[in-house]
Design a protein around this motif. Structure first.
Motif, mmCIF file in Angstrom:
data_model
loop_
_atom_site.group_PDB
_atom_site.id
_atom_site.type_symbol
_atom_site.label_atom_id
_atom_site.label_comp_id
_atom_site.label_asym_id
_atom_site.label_seq_id
_atom_site.Cartn_x
_atom_site.Cartn_y
_atom_site.Cartn_z
ATOM 1 N N ASP A 282 32.786 87.615 59.678
ATOM 2 C CA ASP A 282 33.008 88.774 60.542
ATOM 3 C C ASP A 282 33.088 88.365 62.014
ATOM 4 N N ASP A 283 32.171 87.478 62.451
ATOM 5 C CA ASP A 283 32.174 87.042 63.860
ATOM 6 C C ASP A 283 33.466 86.318 64.227
ATOM 7 N N TYR A 284 34.032 85.592 63.279
ATOM 8 C CA TYR A 284 35.270 84.859 63.528
ATOM 9 C C TYR A 284 36.510 85.704 63.195
ATOM 10 N N GLY A 285 36.306 86.896 62.664
ATOM 11 C CA GLY A 285 37.410 87.815 62.391
ATOM 12 C C GLY A 285 38.367 87.332 61.326
ATOM 13 N N VAL A 286 37.839 86.675 60.295
ATOM 14 C CA VAL A 286 38.715 86.093 59.271
ATOM 15 C C VAL A 286 38.438 86.647 57.867
ATOM 16 N N ALA A 287 37.925 87.875 57.780
ATOM 17 C CA ALA A 287 37.651 88.471 56.469
ATOM 18 C C ALA A 287 38.940 88.938 55.809
ATOM 19 N N MET A 288 38.989 88.794 54.494
ATOM 20 C CA MET A 288 40.117 89.311 53.711
ATOM 21 C C MET A 288 39.605 89.789 52.363
ATOM 22 N N ASP A 289 40.408 90.623 51.722
ATOM 23 C CA ASP A 289 40.052 91.167 50.421
ATOM 24 C C ASP A 289 41.098 90.791 49.385
ATOM 25 N N PHE A 290 40.642 90.647 48.172
ATOM 26 C CA PHE A 290 41.518 90.588 47.005
ATOM 27 C C PHE A 290 41.212 91.869 46.219
ATOM 28 N N ALA A 291 41.656 93.009 46.764
ATOM 29 C CA ALA A 291 41.290 94.316 46.213
ATOM 30 C C ALA A 291 41.670 94.447 44.745
ATOM 31 N N ASP A 292 42.811 93.875 44.369
ATOM 32 C CA ASP A 292 43.233 93.971 42.976
ATOM 33 C C ASP A 292 42.279 93.238 42.027
ATOM 34 N N LEU A 293 41.506 92.316 42.568
ATOM 35 C CA LEU A 293 40.518 91.586 41.766
ATOM 36 C C LEU A 293 39.102 92.122 41.963
ATOM 37 N N VAL B 196 37.443 91.824 44.775
ATOM 38 C CA VAL B 196 36.736 90.855 45.618
ATOM 39 C C VAL B 196 36.993 91.225 47.079
ATOM 40 N N TYR B 197 35.912 91.420 47.820
ATOM 41 C CA TYR B 197 36.037 91.892 49.192
ATOM 42 C C TYR B 197 35.263 90.996 50.159
ATOM 43 N N GLY B 198 35.812 90.822 51.346
ATOM 44 C CA GLY B 198 35.109 90.149 52.419
ATOM 45 C C GLY B 198 34.966 88.648 52.290
ATOM 46 N N VAL B 199 35.919 87.992 51.635
ATOM 47 C CA VAL B 199 35.898 86.529 51.620
ATOM 48 C C VAL B 199 36.646 86.024 52.854
ATOM 49 N N ALA B 200 36.564 84.735 53.102
ATOM 50 C CA ALA B 200 37.198 84.151 54.282
ATOM 51 C C ALA B 200 38.685 83.924 54.060
ATOM 52 N N LYS B 201 39.466 84.264 55.068
ATOM 53 C CA LYS B 201 40.857 83.812 55.083
ATOM 54 C C LYS B 201 40.818 82.296 55.260
ATOM 55 N N ARG B 202 41.784 81.619 54.703
ATOM 56 C CA ARG B 202 41.874 80.177 54.930
ATOM 57 C C ARG B 202 42.163 79.994 56.419
ATOM 58 N N SER B 203 41.260 79.330 57.109
ATOM 59 C CA SER B 203 41.403 79.165 58.554
ATOM 60 C C SER B 203 40.631 77.936 59.014
ATOM 61 N N VAL B 204 41.050 77.415 60.153
ATOM 62 C CA VAL B 204 40.418 76.218 60.710
ATOM 63 C C VAL B 204 40.223 76.426 62.205
ATOM 64 N N PHE B 205 39.016 76.123 62.666
ATOM 65 C CA PHE B 205 38.701 76.160 64.092
ATOM 66 C C PHE B 205 38.119 74.803 64.473
ATOM 67 N N VAL B 206 38.575 74.264 65.596
ATOM 68 C CA VAL B 206 37.982 73.054 66.154
ATOM 69 C C VAL B 206 37.210 73.487 67.393
ATOM 70 N N VAL B 207 35.934 73.075 67.455
ATOM 71 C CA VAL B 207 35.049 73.465 68.545
ATOM 72 C C VAL B 207 34.597 72.202 69.268
ATOM 73 N N ASP B 208 34.770 72.186 70.602
ATOM 74 C CA ASP B 208 34.390 70.996 71.373
ATOM 75 C C ASP B 208 32.918 71.055 71.782
ATOM 76 N N ALA B 209 32.468 70.026 72.494
ATOM 77 C CA ALA B 209 31.056 69.894 72.859
ATOM 78 C C ALA B 209 30.568 71.033 73.745
ATOM 79 N N ASP B 210 31.481 71.688 74.453
ATOM 80 C CA ASP B 210 31.108 72.812 75.314
ATOM 81 C C ASP B 210 31.074 74.135 74.555
ATOM 82 N N GLY B 211 31.351 74.094 73.255
ATOM 83 C CA GLY B 211 31.345 75.315 72.460
ATOM 84 C C GLY B 211 32.637 76.104 72.569
ATOM 85 N N GLU B 212 33.681 75.452 73.067
ATOM 86 C CA GLU B 212 34.971 76.114 73.238
ATOM 87 C C GLU B 212 35.870 75.835 72.032
#
Length: 159
Positions: free
Chosen positions: A103-114, A116-132
């Motif tokens: 939720d904090d990263y805004g990447v929730a998705m549903d497979f309503a037909d199955l 299944v709700y609120g799983v992660a979208k396939r996504s990648v974030f790179v975070v540097d030492a400053d938290g950016e």
């Protein structure tokens, strides 16, 4: 959803690393940045297994850049440890069982037909030492894998 240049949402969650430990992003950044957070919908599914194994295959390259890779999913830490064992994954998997990080990263998705709700979208974030966030990729299609060369290049830029 955090975009490039935004502060990465901090979180604390269970870490499946063969045992179950606690993982706090801001604390890990001090010694492990840049950090790759690779969100995936669910352990033991075909594309997710392929993706996590692809990160494992490239782990030496990330280690050479002094970067850390973590998978993130809604699976329990016990499920994630079994998934790690069966796929010989050497990096930790973060359990977002309560869907707070997703939720904090805004990447929730549903497979309503199955049902299944609120799983992660396939996504990648790179975070540097400053938290950016220095790299953000989110797919609306759960069958699409990230461009691993692009992720590696982003890590190199953030190192």
């Amino acid at each position: 959803m955090p975009e490039t240049g935004d502060a990465a949402p901090d979180f604390t969650a269970p870490l499946a690393n063969g045992d179950v430990d606690s993982f706090t992003l801001s604390e890990r950044l001090e010694s492990e940045a840049p950090i790759v957070l690779a969100f995936f919908p669910g352990a033991f599914t075909s594309v997710c297994t392929t993706e996590m194994c692809a990160f494992q295959d490239r782990l030496a390259s990330f280690n050479d850049l002094d970067a850390s890779v973590y998978g993130v999913s809604r699976d329990s830490p016990f499920t994630l440890n079994e998934f790690r064992d069966q796929n010989d994954l050497e990096f930790g998997l973060i359990s977002d069982y309560n869907k707070e990080i997703i939720d904090d990263y805004g990447v929730a998705m549903d497979f309503a037909d199955l049902g299944v709700y609120g799983v992660a979208k396939r996504s990648v974030f790179v975070v540097d030492a400053d938290g950016e966030v220095t790299y953000a990729w989110v797919s609306d299609d759960p069958g699409v894998e990230p461009d691993y060369d692009e992720v590696e290049a982003a890590v190199e830029d953030a190192a």
